[in-house]
Design a protein around this motif. Structure first.
Motif, mmCIF file in Angstrom:
data_model
loop_
_atom_site.group_PDB
_atom_site.id
_atom_site.type_symbol
_atom_site.label_atom_id
_atom_site.label_comp_id
_atom_site.label_asym_id
_atom_site.label_seq_id
_atom_site.Cartn_x
_atom_site.Cartn_y
_atom_site.Cartn_z
ATOM 1 N N SER A 38 -1.384 -33.151 61.249
ATOM 2 C CA SER A 38 -0.355 -32.119 61.357
ATOM 3 C C SER A 38 0.213 -31.846 59.966
ATOM 4 N N TRP A 39 0.959 -30.736 59.820
ATOM 5 C CA TRP A 39 1.599 -30.445 58.538
ATOM 6 C C TRP A 39 2.583 -31.539 58.158
ATOM 7 N N ILE A 106 11.199 -33.669 55.875
ATOM 8 C CA ILE A 106 9.806 -33.242 56.033
ATOM 9 C C ILE A 106 9.557 -32.776 57.464
ATOM 10 N N ARG A 107 10.054 -33.515 58.443
ATOM 11 C CA ARG A 107 9.894 -33.084 59.841
ATOM 12 C C ARG A 107 10.539 -31.722 60.049
ATOM 13 N N ASP A 108 11.737 -31.530 59.516
ATOM 14 C CA ASP A 108 12.450 -30.268 59.669
ATOM 15 C C ASP A 108 11.689 -29.113 59.009
ATOM 16 N N MET A 109 11.157 -29.345 57.823
ATOM 17 C CA MET A 109 10.472 -28.273 57.089
ATOM 18 C C MET A 109 9.089 -27.942 57.646
ATOM 19 N N PHE A 110 8.366 -28.945 58.157
ATOM 20 C CA PHE A 110 6.956 -28.737 58.479
ATOM 21 C C PHE A 110 6.610 -28.735 59.969
ATOM 22 N N THR A 111 7.527 -29.092 60.842
ATOM 23 C CA THR A 111 7.221 -29.027 62.277
ATOM 24 C C THR A 111 7.035 -27.563 62.668
ATOM 25 N N ILE A 117 0.991 -25.274 51.977
ATOM 26 C CA ILE A 117 1.862 -26.341 51.511
ATOM 27 C C ILE A 117 1.850 -26.314 49.985
ATOM 28 N N GLY A 118 3.027 -26.464 49.405
ATOM 29 C CA GLY A 118 3.139 -26.448 47.952
ATOM 30 C C GLY A 118 3.807 -27.717 47.465
#
Length: 133
Positions: A38-39, A106-111, A117-118
């Motif tokens: 996953s992201w 990270i969970r907040d940004m990528f879920t 991705i940068g």
């Protein structure tokens, strides 16, 4: 009778695939299979294994961004989709510690993220962007 040295090896043809990038030699573990991750897992890997500060970027086709983003974005696929990415851009924070995204951030940004991705490039690093185009 003297022996002749072997003839030089001809250059590789353009159709030959170059050797794979040896991630294991750099980070001490084999490259993960990003296609099955996953992201959130990929961003966590970038942070933990590579020491990067990952941020979500828009997708190159602008299928998953707002109309506002489409109007202002000059580089599809390479622009942060959130304004809070700048939290991680400070190289000299007041407390003397580097700003690295936490697991919760990270969970907040990528879920549910569906773009690229940068990485926020540190002051003493050089960023290199490689495209297949």
């Amino acid at each position: 009778m003297t022996t002749q040295p072997p003839p030089p090896t001809p250059p590789a043809s353009p159709s030959e695939t170059p050797p794979a990038f040896n991630t294991e030699a750099i980070i001490g573990s084999p490259k993960p299979d990003f296609k099955t991750m996953s992201w959130v897992e990929i961003a966590t890997y970038y942070r933990d294994a590579l020491g990067q500060r990952p941020i979500p970027l828009c997708d190159p086709d602008h299928l998953y961004v707002s109309q506002r983003h489409i109007r202002i974005c000059k580089n599809p696929g390479k622009v942060p989709v959130r304004t809070d990415w700048q939290l991680f851009s400070s190289n000299t924070p007041k407390d003397g510690e580097e700003k690295i995204p936490t697991n919760a951030q990270i969970r907040d940004m990528f879920t549910g993220h569906k773009g690229n991705i940068g990485n926020v490039v540190k002051e003493d690093e050089i960023g290199l962007d490689v495209d297949k185009r």
